[in-house]
Design a protein around this motif. Sequence first.
Motif, mmCIF file in Angstrom:
data_model
loop_
_atom_site.group_PDB
_atom_site.id
_atom_site.type_symbol
_atom_site.label_atom_id
_atom_site.label_comp_id
_atom_site.label_asym_id
_atom_site.label_seq_id
_atom_site.Cartn_x
_atom_site.Cartn_y
_atom_site.Cartn_z
ATOM 1 N N HIS A 1 -6.105 11.327 -9.499
ATOM 2 C CA HIS A 1 -6.461 10.298 -8.528
ATOM 3 C C HIS A 1 -5.282 9.349 -8.322
ATOM 4 O O HIS A 1 -4.443 9.162 -9.188
ATOM 5 N N ILE B 1 -10.115 6.897 -6.389
ATOM 6 C CA ILE B 1 -9.773 7.383 -5.048
ATOM 7 C C ILE B 1 -8.711 8.459 -5.223
ATOM 8 O O ILE B 1 -7.664 8.220 -5.836
ATOM 9 N N SER C 1 -6.145 11.634 -3.752
ATOM 10 C CA SER C 1 -5.218 11.846 -2.645
ATOM 11 C C SER C 1 -5.860 12.662 -1.522
ATOM 12 O O SER C 1 -5.458 12.559 -0.367
ATOM 13 N N CYS D 1 -8.731 12.144 -0.360
ATOM 14 C CA CYS D 1 -9.647 11.268 0.372
ATOM 15 C C CYS D 1 -9.053 10.984 1.746
ATOM 16 O O CYS D 1 -7.929 10.504 1.882
ATOM 17 N N ARG E 1 -8.820 9.304 5.656
ATOM 18 C CA ARG E 1 -8.792 7.950 6.188
ATOM 19 C C ARG E 1 -10.209 7.438 6.488
ATOM 20 O O ARG E 1 -10.551 6.299 6.171
ATOM 21 N N GLN F 1 -13.081 8.496 5.231
ATOM 22 C CA GLN F 1 -13.837 8.317 3.990
ATOM 23 C C GLN F 1 -13.469 7.001 3.323
ATOM 24 O O GLN F 1 -14.340 6.272 2.844
ATOM 25 N N LEU F 2 -12.174 6.708 3.298
ATOM 26 C CA LEU F 2 -11.717 5.462 2.687
ATOM 27 C C LEU F 2 -12.235 4.253 3.461
ATOM 28 O O LEU F 2 -12.677 3.263 2.876
ATOM 29 N N LYS F 3 -12.219 4.353 4.782
ATOM 30 C CA LYS F 3 -12.726 3.270 5.639
ATOM 31 C C LYS F 3 -14.210 3.031 5.353
ATOM 32 O O LYS F 3 -14.659 1.887 5.205
ATOM 33 N N LEU G 1 -15.850 3.783 2.622
ATOM 34 C CA LEU G 1 -15.972 3.233 1.280
ATOM 35 C C LEU G 1 -15.725 1.727 1.272
ATOM 36 O O LEU G 1 -16.490 0.960 0.692
ATOM 37 N N VAL G 2 -14.687 1.283 1.972
ATOM 38 C CA VAL G 2 -14.369 -0.138 2.031
ATOM 39 C C VAL G 2 -15.483 -0.897 2.730
ATOM 40 O O VAL G 2 -15.900 -1.985 2.300
#
Length: 116
Positions: free
Chosen positions: A84, A97, A99, A101, A103, A105-107, A109-110
Amino acid sequence: MTSNKLKHQAQLQEWVAAIQACRSSGLSVRKWCRQQEISPSTYYRWEREVLSAAGSMAQQREQGSVTFAEVPVPRKECCNEAEHSATLYVGNVRIDIYSSCGREQLKTLVEMLHIC
């Protein structure tokens, strides 16, 4: 399958249709048989054969049927810290998180973290 068995299967299919016709006619079996020039004893003998064959087929299907069961999959935890690229700590929760993941998915999550 022998020719006698094939002949019997054909007769069975004919009687399935005949029995369905009798039952849907609204007539009593005796009256329907009289109209068709069939003896009631012949009708009832074939009805027993049809029902017996149907029961045998149902039993074969039950014996050969497949049953599925849901098996819980144990939660797989990654022990390899190098896999990770980032770790977030929110209260008692650890979020790794990776690598891979994306964009979006990260958005997502935030955004979910903002809601909490």
